[in-house]
Design a protein around this motif. Structure first.
Motif, PDB file in Angstrom:
ATOM      1  N   TYR A 130      50.112  59.416  75.939  1.00 11.55           N
ATOM      2  CA  TYR A 130      49.794  59.469  77.360  1.00 11.55           C
ATOM      3  C   TYR A 130      50.418  58.271  78.075  1.00 11.55           C
ATOM      4  O   TYR A 130      50.139  57.121  77.734  1.00 11.55           O
ATOM      5  CB  TYR A 130      48.281  59.462  77.547  1.00 11.55           C
ATOM      6  CG  TYR A 130      47.784  59.440  78.979  1.00 11.55           C
ATOM      7  CD1 TYR A 130      48.369  60.234  79.963  1.00 11.55           C
ATOM      8  CD2 TYR A 130      46.708  58.639  79.345  1.00 11.55           C
ATOM      9  CE1 TYR A 130      47.904  60.221  81.269  1.00 11.55           C
ATOM     10  CE2 TYR A 130      46.222  58.623  80.637  1.00 11.55           C
ATOM     11  CZ  TYR A 130      46.827  59.423  81.606  1.00 11.55           C
ATOM     12  OH  TYR A 130      46.352  59.397  82.900  1.00 11.55           O
ATOM     13  N   GLY A 131      51.270  58.538  79.067  1.00 13.43           N
ATOM     14  CA  GLY A 131      51.927  57.477  79.817  1.00 13.43           C
ATOM     15  C   GLY A 131      51.426  57.403  81.251  1.00 13.43           C
ATOM     16  O   GLY A 131      51.402  58.412  81.958  1.00 13.43           O
ATOM     17  N   ILE A 132      51.017  56.199  81.666  1.00 14.66           N
ATOM     18  CA  ILE A 132      50.614  55.942  83.048  1.00 14.66           C
ATOM     19  C   ILE A 132      51.703  55.068  83.652  1.00 14.66           C
ATOM     20  O   ILE A 132      51.900  53.929  83.226  1.00 14.66           O
ATOM     21  CB  ILE A 132      49.248  55.228  83.099  1.00 14.66           C
ATOM     22  CG1 ILE A 132      48.190  56.049  82.355  1.00 14.66           C
ATOM     23  CG2 ILE A 132      48.822  54.981  84.544  1.00 14.66           C
ATOM     24  CD1 ILE A 132      46.886  55.304  82.138  1.00 14.66           C
ATOM     25  N   GLN A 133      52.427  55.599  84.626  1.00 18.45           N
ATOM     26  CA  GLN A 133      53.652  54.950  85.073  1.00 18.45           C
ATOM     27  C   GLN A 133      53.636  54.595  86.560  1.00 18.45           C
ATOM     28  O   GLN A 133      52.956  55.252  87.350  1.00 18.45           O
ATOM     29  CB  GLN A 133      54.850  55.838  84.753  1.00 18.45           C
ATOM     30  CG  GLN A 133      55.021  56.115  83.266  1.00 18.45           C
ATOM     31  CD  GLN A 133      55.193  54.839  82.457  1.00 18.45           C
ATOM     32  OE1 GLN A 133      55.966  53.948  82.804  1.00 18.45           O
ATOM     33  NE2 GLN A 133      54.452  54.739  81.344  1.00 18.45           N
ATOM     34  N   ALA A 161      52.578  57.437  89.395  1.00 19.15           N
ATOM     35  CA  ALA A 161      51.993  56.862  90.608  1.00 19.15           C
ATOM     36  C   ALA A 161      51.992  57.926  91.698  1.00 19.15           C
ATOM     37  O   ALA A 161      52.955  58.689  91.840  1.00 19.15           O
ATOM     38  CB  ALA A 161      52.807  55.651  91.046  1.00 19.15           C
ATOM     39  N   SER A 162      50.919  57.976  92.469  1.00 17.24           N
ATOM     40  CA  SER A 162      50.742  59.074  93.422  1.00 17.24           C
ATOM     41  C   SER A 162      51.856  59.154  94.450  1.00 17.24           C
ATOM     42  O   SER A 162      52.253  60.256  94.860  1.00 17.24           O
ATOM     43  CB  SER A 162      49.387  58.950  94.123  1.00 17.24           C
ATOM     44  OG  SER A 162      49.295  57.735  94.842  1.00 17.24           O
ATOM     45  N   ASN A 163      52.409  58.003  94.881  1.00 14.12           N
ATOM     46  CA  ASN A 163      53.423  58.050  95.941  1.00 14.12           C
ATOM     47  C   ASN A 163      54.778  58.541  95.461  1.00 14.12           C
ATOM     48  O   ASN A 163      55.681  58.745  96.278  1.00 14.12           O
ATOM     49  CB  ASN A 163      53.567  56.678  96.618  1.00 14.12           C
ATOM     50  CG  ASN A 163      53.940  55.567  95.666  1.00 14.12           C
ATOM     51  OD1 ASN A 163      53.432  55.507  94.550  1.00 14.12           O
ATOM     52  ND2 ASN A 163      54.809  54.675  96.098  1.00 14.12           N
ATOM     53  N   VAL A 164      54.952  58.742  94.145  1.00 11.54           N
ATOM     54  CA  VAL A 164      56.191  59.341  93.631  1.00 11.54           C
ATOM     55  C   VAL A 164      55.867  60.587  92.807  1.00 11.54           C
ATOM     56  O   VAL A 164      56.553  60.900  91.834  1.00 11.54           O
ATOM     57  CB  VAL A 164      57.018  58.324  92.805  1.00 11.54           C
ATOM     58  CG1 VAL A 164      57.567  57.232  93.700  1.00 11.54           C
ATOM     59  CG2 VAL A 164      56.195  57.729  91.676  1.00 11.54           C
ATOM     60  N   THR A 165      54.839  61.294  93.218  1.00 11.38           N
ATOM     61  CA  THR A 165      54.441  62.517  92.506  1.00 11.38           C
ATOM     62  C   THR A 165      55.583  63.521  92.452  1.00 11.38           C
ATOM     63  O   THR A 165      55.794  64.186  91.426  1.00 11.38           O
ATOM     64  CB  THR A 165      53.219  63.156  93.193  1.00 11.38           C
ATOM     65  OG1 THR A 165      52.130  62.228  93.169  1.00 11.38           O
ATOM     66  CG2 THR A 165      52.798  64.436  92.494  1.00 11.38           C
ATOM     67  N   HIS A 192      42.027  58.585  89.054  1.00 11.90           N
ATOM     68  CA  HIS A 192      41.746  57.566  88.037  1.00 11.90           C
ATOM     69  C   HIS A 192      40.594  57.972  87.108  1.00 11.90           C
ATOM     70  O   HIS A 192      40.638  57.698  85.903  1.00 11.90           O
ATOM     71  CB  HIS A 192      41.428  56.239  88.714  1.00 11.90           C
ATOM     72  CG  HIS A 192      42.617  55.627  89.406  1.00 11.90           C
ATOM     73  ND1 HIS A 192      43.756  55.258  88.728  1.00 11.90           N
ATOM     74  CD2 HIS A 192      42.850  55.340  90.713  1.00 11.90           C
ATOM     75  CE1 HIS A 192      44.630  54.747  89.569  1.00 11.90           C
ATOM     76  NE2 HIS A 192      44.116  54.783  90.788  1.00 11.90           N
ATOM     77  N   ASP A 193      39.590  58.600  87.650  1.00 10.49           N
ATOM     78  CA  ASP A 193      38.469  59.029  86.807  1.00 10.49           C
ATOM     79  C   ASP A 193      38.933  60.061  85.782  1.00 10.49           C
ATOM     80  O   ASP A 193      38.543  60.008  84.601  1.00 10.49           O
ATOM     81  CB  ASP A 193      37.344  59.613  87.663  1.00 10.49           C
ATOM     82  CG  ASP A 193      36.632  58.547  88.495  1.00 10.49           C
ATOM     83  OD1 ASP A 193      36.730  57.362  88.131  1.00 10.49           O
ATOM     84  OD2 ASP A 193      35.995  58.907  89.502  1.00 10.49           O
TER      85      ASP A 193
END
Length: 460
Positions: A130-133, A161-165, A192-193
């Motif tokens: 799982y990657g969080i980027q 990140a939400s702004n580069v969905t 996030h949850d």
């Protein structure tokens, strides 16, 4: 507090809305993870040599989609279009390099044991990673961890990140055009949850994050609590040292590029410029002049050197760091004011008289703000450079390259050091840091083995 149902992406050049994306339901997230794991069960049986062929095909699809992807990255986060294209080229290079070295790096190794028995070491994939980027390199950050994980035989989940969905979703489409199993690379549009539940999901075996130190501490704790391997690539305030014997013109040119590249929004950007007093005035005058002449504007125009900050809140945070530093004694040599007009622009800025206790000295300034610090001599410059809770990268400017190499190897407390240049990532060299800049390595073959089961098989 009302839970948001959609993500809105905003063009930082204009401040106008680009697109809306709906969050996935909790049930959809569970199904996506299960589907990724099922695809992994198929993918792990494919030989590294055959995986490499598909990795190469991902690179070819990236080339085909280069202009579309580059334009979307520029629209979503504001980097110059030229640099967005360079980012796609780097992603292609990662695919090609990984495909080239992957089969060799993952090859089973026979080893003689000290008790005269024989041993065999294998590198088995562990499962779903799982990657969080983050948003600053919308494609590179994703490709960096996902291609290594796929080459190793794992499945990949991405929370971008939400702004580069949009960039994340386009990458998913590009990957899906190849022969990877359906669901093996999956983008999760989640909050996030929901992300926390992904970390604890029993089918997820590894977690990797690129982000701030606070985010790293949070995600690292959650992953370790679930007894899952993690790799954290976090922030930094990289120091570039200008020694007495430096080529000042070369140093100025490289340092300006190092501070404004990617709009200054880079973890490994040059941020603190530590100059020995013998050449301080010369460097200062030339550096401030060059920074003052940086062309800020529309990132779609070829002559633009510096686009907007990715989000308005990030620009406000950056400016507050400048204001707070000035309150504590720093002086603005150029820039330092939020311009009027549309978009989230911030000028190339130089702060002088930077001292301990100021944000410009202690913290990461994620934007085109340079901290100029005077050192007594080379030894003092090295001391100041290491006087940081971060340790990602840094640089040394000196005509005595052998001495600079020795200093870099023995004394620079960072994961990367550049000599007489400003450098970014290279697929052949390990990428990562120490201290609050995180742990683990990517690139250079090292990333291939971060999420594998290094298994010992012993026999007589």
């Amino acid at each position: 507090m009302k839970k948001e149902k959609t993500i809105e992406t905003i063009n930082p050049t204009t401040g106008k809305s680009l697109h809306h994306y709906s969050y996935m339901s909790d049930e959809a997230v569970k199904k996506a993870i299960s589907k990724c794991h099922k695809a992994f069960e198929t993918w792990k049986e494919i030989s590294p040599k055959d995986r490499a062929k598909i990795i190469l095909s991902i690179g070819k699809e990236l080339i085909k989609s280069k202009e579309e992807l580059a334009q979307l990255m520029t629209d979503e986060m504001g980097k110059t279009l030229e640099q967005s294209r360079q980012e796609v080229d780097l992603c292609v290079a990662i695919c090609n390099y990984t495909a080239k070295i992957g089969p060799k790096e993952l090859k089973t190794e026979d080893r003689e044991m000290v008790n005269d028995n024989k041993g065999r070491i294998t590198y088995a994939p562990i499962g779903v990673v799982y990657g969080i980027q983050p948003w600053n390199y919308p494609s590179y950050q994703v490709v960096r961890y996902s291609i290594a994980s796929l080459m190793a035989g794992n499945g990949v989940l991405l929370k971008h990140a939400s702004n580069v969905t949009g960039s994340g979703k386009l990458l998913e489409q590009i990957y899906q055009k190849t022969d990877i199993p359906d669901g093996l690379f999956t983008v999760l549009v989640i909050n996030h949850d929901q992300s926390d539940t992904v970390i604890t999901n029993k089918l997820v075996r590894g977690v990797t994050l690129t982000g701030s130190p606070d985010a790293g501490k949070n995600i690292g704790q959650k992953a370790s609590a679930a007894l899952k391997k993690s790799v954290l690539e976090l922030g930094s305030n990289d120091a570039y040292l200008v020694f007495e014997d430096a080529d000042i013109n070369l140093a100025v040119k490289a340092c300006v590029k190092g501070r404004i590249y990617n709009n200054g929004e880079t973890c490994i950007a040059a941020k603190r410029f530590i100059v020995v007093e013998k050449v301080y005035d010369e460097f200062r005058d030339k550096f401030v002049e060059a920074m003052s002449n940086v062309k800020t504007g529309n990132p779609n125009i070829k002559s633009t050197q510096l686009g907007p900050i990715a989000r308005e809140d990030l620009r406000n945070e950056l400016h507050q760091q400048v204001v707070e530093s000035v309150k504590k004694g720093a002086k603005i040599a150029c820039g330092g004011k939020i311009p009027n007009g549309n978009g989230f622009f911030y000028p190339a800025t130089v702060l002088e008289n930077v001292k301990p206790g100021q944000p410009a000295y202690e913290d990461e300034l994620f934007g085109p703000v340079a901290s100029l610090i005077k050192a007594k001599n080379n030894k003092d410059a090295m001391r100041i450079a290491n006087d940081s809770r971060f340790g990602l990268g840094g640089g040394i400017f000196s005509k005595n390259e052998e001495a600079a190499f020795e200093i870099a190897e023995k004394y620079f407390d960072t994961g990367m050091v550049f000599i007489n240049s400003f450098g970014l990532a290279d697929p052949a060299m390990p990428f990562g840091g120490v201290k609050e800049s995180g742990y683990g390595r990517e690139h250079g073959g090292f990333g291939l083995k971060e999420f594998v089961n290094i298994k010992s098989v012993m026999y007589r």
